[in-house]
Design a protein around this motif. Structure first.
Motif, PDB file in Angstrom:
ATOM      1  N   ILE A   5       0.841  -1.202   0.000  1.00  0.00           N
ATOM      2  CA  ILE A   5       0.000   0.000   0.000  1.00  0.00           C
ATOM      3  C   ILE A   5       0.873   1.247   0.000  1.00  0.00           C
ATOM      4  CG2 ILE A   5      -1.427   1.415   1.548  1.00  0.00           C
ATOM      5  CD1 ILE A   5      -3.207  -0.914   2.017  1.00  0.00           C
ATOM      6  N   GLU A   6       1.920   1.237   0.806  1.00  0.00           N
ATOM      7  CA  GLU A   6       2.806   2.406   0.895  1.00  0.00           C
ATOM      8  C   GLU A   6       3.433   2.726  -0.456  1.00  0.00           C
ATOM      9  OE1 GLU A   6       6.761   3.923   3.349  1.00  0.00           O
ATOM     10  OE2 GLU A   6       6.249   1.796   3.300  1.00  0.00           O
ATOM     11  N   GLU A   7       3.892   1.703  -1.170  1.00  0.00           N
ATOM     12  CA  GLU A   7       4.539   1.916  -2.458  1.00  0.00           C
ATOM     13  C   GLU A   7       3.558   2.415  -3.509  1.00  0.00           C
ATOM     14  OE1 GLU A   7       7.986  -1.490  -1.758  1.00  0.00           O
ATOM     15  OE2 GLU A   7       6.144  -1.985  -2.834  1.00  0.00           O
ATOM     16  N   VAL A   8       2.346   1.865  -3.505  1.00  0.00           N
ATOM     17  CA  VAL A   8       1.322   2.324  -4.453  1.00  0.00           C
ATOM     18  C   VAL A   8       0.933   3.776  -4.141  1.00  0.00           C
ATOM     19  CG1 VAL A   8      -1.035   1.974  -5.282  1.00  0.00           C
ATOM     20  CG2 VAL A   8       0.458   0.006  -4.901  1.00  0.00           C
ATOM     21  N   ALA A   9       0.794   4.093  -2.857  1.00  0.00           N
ATOM     22  CA  ALA A   9       0.438   5.460  -2.462  1.00  0.00           C
ATOM     23  C   ALA A   9       1.500   6.454  -2.922  1.00  0.00           C
ATOM     24  CB  ALA A   9       0.257   5.530  -0.946  1.00  0.00           C
ATOM     25  N   LYS A  10       2.768   6.099  -2.788  1.00  0.00           N
ATOM     26  CA  LYS A  10       3.840   6.984  -3.234  1.00  0.00           C
ATOM     27  C   LYS A  10       3.803   7.172  -4.746  1.00  0.00           C
ATOM     28  CE  LYS A  10       7.338   6.734   0.420  1.00  0.00           C
ATOM     29  NZ  LYS A  10       7.475   8.193   0.539  1.00  0.00           N
ATOM     30  N   TYR A  11       3.552   6.107  -5.463  1.00  0.00           N
ATOM     31  CA  TYR A  11       3.486   6.185  -6.924  1.00  0.00           C
ATOM     32  C   TYR A  11       2.328   7.076  -7.381  1.00  0.00           C
ATOM     33  CZ  TYR A  11       2.393   4.587 -11.653  1.00  0.00           C
ATOM     34  OH  TYR A  11       2.079   4.525 -12.986  1.00  0.00           O
ATOM     35  N   LEU A  12       1.147   6.894  -6.768  1.00  0.00           N
ATOM     36  CA  LEU A  12      -0.038   7.651  -7.167  1.00  0.00           C
ATOM     37  C   LEU A  12      -0.099   9.030  -6.534  1.00  0.00           C
ATOM     38  CD1 LEU A  12      -2.774   4.846  -6.999  1.00  0.00           C
ATOM     39  CD2 LEU A  12      -1.516   5.670  -8.990  1.00  0.00           C
ATOM     40  N   ARG A  13       0.796   9.271  -5.540  1.00  0.00           N
ATOM     41  CA  ARG A  13       0.829  10.541  -4.800  1.00  0.00           C
ATOM     42  C   ARG A  13      -0.512  10.811  -4.123  1.00  0.00           C
ATOM     43  NH1 ARG A  13       5.587  13.123  -5.875  1.00  0.00           N
ATOM     44  NH2 ARG A  13       6.667  12.556  -7.805  1.00  0.00           N
ATOM     45  N   VAL A  14      -1.028   9.787  -3.484  1.00  0.00           N
ATOM     46  CA  VAL A  14      -2.216   9.912  -2.648  1.00  0.00           C
ATOM     47  C   VAL A  14      -1.885   9.299  -1.297  1.00  0.00           C
ATOM     48  CG1 VAL A  14      -3.799   9.850  -4.596  1.00  0.00           C
ATOM     49  CG2 VAL A  14      -3.199   7.720  -3.452  1.00  0.00           C
ATOM     50  N   SER A  15      -2.774   9.412  -0.356  1.00  0.00           N
ATOM     51  CA  SER A  15      -2.511   8.857   0.965  1.00  0.00           C
ATOM     52  C   SER A  15      -2.662   7.337   0.967  1.00  0.00           C
ATOM     53  CB  SER A  15      -3.470   9.460   1.996  1.00  0.00           C
ATOM     54  OG  SER A  15      -4.777   8.965   1.806  1.00  0.00           O
ATOM     55  N   GLU A  16      -2.004   6.699   1.926  1.00  0.00           N
ATOM     56  CA  GLU A  16      -2.143   5.251   2.080  1.00  0.00           C
ATOM     57  C   GLU A  16      -3.596   4.886   2.387  1.00  0.00           C
ATOM     58  OE1 GLU A  16       0.804   3.617   4.745  1.00  0.00           O
ATOM     59  OE2 GLU A  16       2.292   5.061   4.028  1.00  0.00           O
ATOM     60  N   ARG A  17      -4.269   5.753   3.128  1.00  0.00           N
ATOM     61  CA  ARG A  17      -5.677   5.515   3.462  1.00  0.00           C
ATOM     62  C   ARG A  17      -6.532   5.469   2.193  1.00  0.00           C
ATOM     63  NH1 ARG A  17      -8.882   3.151   7.277  1.00  0.00           N
ATOM     64  NH2 ARG A  17     -10.948   3.413   6.395  1.00  0.00           N
ATOM     65  N   THR A  18      -6.237   6.355   1.236  1.00  0.00           N
ATOM     66  CA  THR A  18      -6.982   6.373  -0.018  1.00  0.00           C
ATOM     67  C   THR A  18      -6.810   5.058  -0.769  1.00  0.00           C
ATOM     68  OG1 THR A  18      -6.836   8.783  -0.242  1.00  0.00           O
ATOM     69  CG2 THR A  18      -7.208   7.522  -2.258  1.00  0.00           C
ATOM     70  N   VAL A  19      -5.567   4.571  -0.850  1.00  0.00           N
ATOM     71  CA  VAL A  19      -5.307   3.303  -1.531  1.00  0.00           C
ATOM     72  C   VAL A  19      -6.035   2.172  -0.816  1.00  0.00           C
ATOM     73  CG1 VAL A  19      -3.538   1.652  -2.242  1.00  0.00           C
ATOM     74  CG2 VAL A  19      -3.076   4.101  -2.376  1.00  0.00           C
ATOM     75  N   TYR A  20      -6.005   2.190   0.514  1.00  0.00           N
ATOM     76  CA  TYR A  20      -6.696   1.156   1.298  1.00  0.00           C
ATOM     77  C   TYR A  20      -8.198   1.160   1.004  1.00  0.00           C
ATOM     78  CZ  TYR A  20      -8.528  -1.347   5.365  1.00  0.00           C
ATOM     79  OH  TYR A  20      -9.197  -2.225   6.177  1.00  0.00           O
ATOM     80  N   ASP A  21      -8.778   2.374   0.961  1.00  0.00           N
ATOM     81  CA  ASP A  21     -10.215   2.484   0.693  1.00  0.00           C
ATOM     82  C   ASP A  21     -10.548   1.960  -0.708  1.00  0.00           C
ATOM     83  OD1 ASP A  21     -10.688   3.546   3.173  1.00  0.00           O
ATOM     84  OD2 ASP A  21     -10.757   5.630   2.499  1.00  0.00           O
ATOM     85  N   TRP A  22      -9.707   2.307  -1.693  1.00  0.00           N
ATOM     86  CA  TRP A  22      -9.938   1.816  -3.052  1.00  0.00           C
ATOM     87  C   TRP A  22      -9.883   0.296  -3.094  1.00  0.00           C
ATOM     88  CZ3 TRP A  22      -6.075   5.604  -5.872  1.00  0.00           C
ATOM     89  CH2 TRP A  22      -6.676   6.857  -5.993  1.00  0.00           C
ATOM     90  N   ALA A  23      -8.907  -0.283  -2.384  1.00  0.00           N
ATOM     91  CA  ALA A  23      -8.764  -1.740  -2.363  1.00  0.00           C
ATOM     92  C   ALA A  23      -9.986  -2.389  -1.717  1.00  0.00           C
ATOM     93  CB  ALA A  23      -7.484  -2.128  -1.626  1.00  0.00           C
ATOM     94  N   GLN A  24     -10.438  -1.823  -0.613  1.00  0.00           N
ATOM     95  CA  GLN A  24     -11.599  -2.350   0.101  1.00  0.00           C
ATOM     96  C   GLN A  24     -12.843  -2.340  -0.782  1.00  0.00           C
ATOM     97  OE1 GLN A  24     -10.989  -4.102   2.867  1.00  0.00           O
ATOM     98  NE2 GLN A  24     -11.749  -2.787   4.467  1.00  0.00           N
ATOM     99  N   LYS A  25     -12.970  -1.297  -1.604  1.00  0.00           N
ATOM    100  CA  LYS A  25     -14.159  -1.140  -2.453  1.00  0.00           C
ATOM    101  C   LYS A  25     -14.000  -1.842  -3.805  1.00  0.00           C
ATOM    102  CE  LYS A  25     -15.223   3.378  -0.410  1.00  0.00           C
ATOM    103  NZ  LYS A  25     -15.266   4.842  -0.658  1.00  0.00           N
ATOM    104  N   GLY A  26     -12.827  -2.429  -4.048  1.00  0.00           N
ATOM    105  CA  GLY A  26     -12.604  -3.089  -5.326  1.00  0.00           C
ATOM    106  C   GLY A  26     -12.398  -2.138  -6.477  1.00  0.00           C
ATOM    107  N   GLU A  27     -11.983  -0.890  -6.190  1.00  0.00           N
ATOM    108  CA  GLU A  27     -11.830   0.112  -7.232  1.00  0.00           C
ATOM    109  C   GLU A  27     -10.435   0.117  -7.845  1.00  0.00           C
ATOM    110  OE1 GLU A  27     -12.950   3.744  -5.358  1.00  0.00           O
ATOM    111  OE2 GLU A  27     -15.085   3.242  -5.281  1.00  0.00           O
ATOM    112  N   ILE A  28      -9.506  -0.624  -7.260  1.00  0.00           N
ATOM    113  CA  ILE A  28      -8.137  -0.691  -7.767  1.00  0.00           C
ATOM    114  C   ILE A  28      -7.721  -2.166  -7.771  1.00  0.00           C
ATOM    115  CG2 ILE A  28      -7.089  -0.387  -5.461  1.00  0.00           C
ATOM    116  CD1 ILE A  28      -4.923   1.313  -6.806  1.00  0.00           C
TER     117      ILE A  28
END
Length: 228
Positions: free
Chosen positions: A21-44
């Motif tokens: 999650i940390e590496e994806v967040a750095k790549y997308l320049r969003v927060s780790e929480r945002t990546v986590y939420d996307w994963a939880q919702k199946g959006e990524i």
């Protein structure tokens, strides 16, 4: 885009096909929480190993490319997009030497937009996002950004600092002088990513950055940013 994944992250090189999650967040320049939420919702594209989310590098690349090239995520004419999300009165000239003061000032400016329904939440979330990870992009630029439910549509404010902001901890150690603050609604992740990508790309132009720093009034800066 592959090269992006080989940048250093906290002293390590991202060479593996599986990302955290940390590496994806750095790549997308969003927060780790945002990546986590996307994963939880199946959006990524993602999967779980035990209780831990993991991401395949090639799938994340395709996911980003699909969204940045999508004709439905934002208007095709990006100069029109900028005129829709930015107005001259939301371009401010500042003389704050600390990022907190600069971020508070710019969030107050952004909160004057009718799309912002809760100025305090905006300020709080902008500062919280900055605590998680610096939004300095290098070249003297920072792009603080949030997606929150009290925003009804994506909107931008721009800060042009006449002094160096010295504590943004930019990768290239260049003090921040240009700030582009983006606030979007919670469900605008595609539009949000495309806007981030657009400003990141446009601000690579040295001539534009120099012209913005030399500008003396809001309309002059606005014209520079809305030119095709």
């Amino acid at each position: 885009m592959n090269a992006i994944f080989y940048k250093k992250v906290r002293g390590t090189i991202l060479e593996d096909d599986i990302l955290t999650i940390e590496e994806v967040a750095k790549y997308l320049r969003v927060s780790e929480r945002t990546v986590y939420d996307w994963a939880q919702k199946g959006e990524i594209p993602s999967g779980k190993i035990g209780t831990v989310w993991r991401f395949k590098r090639d799938e994340i690349e395709r996911w980003v490319n699909d969204r940045l090239s999508s004709k439905t995520s934002a208007p095709g004419d990006m100069s029109v997009l900028v005129r829709n999300i930015l107005s001259p009165e939301r371009i401010v000239f500042m003389e704050h030497q600390t990022k907190r003061d600069a971020l508070v000032r710019l969030s107050q400016t952004l909160a004057t937009a009718p799309q912002i329904k809760d100025a305090k939440e905006l300020e709080t979330e902008i500062l919280r996002r900055e605590e998680l990870m610096s939004t300095a992009m290098g070249r003297g630029i920072a792009i603080p950004h949030v997606r929150i439910s009290s925003v009804t549509d994506l909107v931008v404010a721009v800060g042009i600092s006449k002094v160096d902001i010295i504590d943004f901890q930019a990768i290239d150690e260049v003090p921040v002088r240009l700030l582009f603050m983006i606030a979007a609604a919670s469900n605008q992740h595609n539009y949000y990513l495309q806007t981030l990508s657009y400003f990141t790309s446009k601000l690579k132009e040295q001539e534009l950055r120099d012209s913005l720093l030399k500008s003396t009034d809001q309309m002059e800066a606005y014209r520079l940013l809305t030119e095709s």
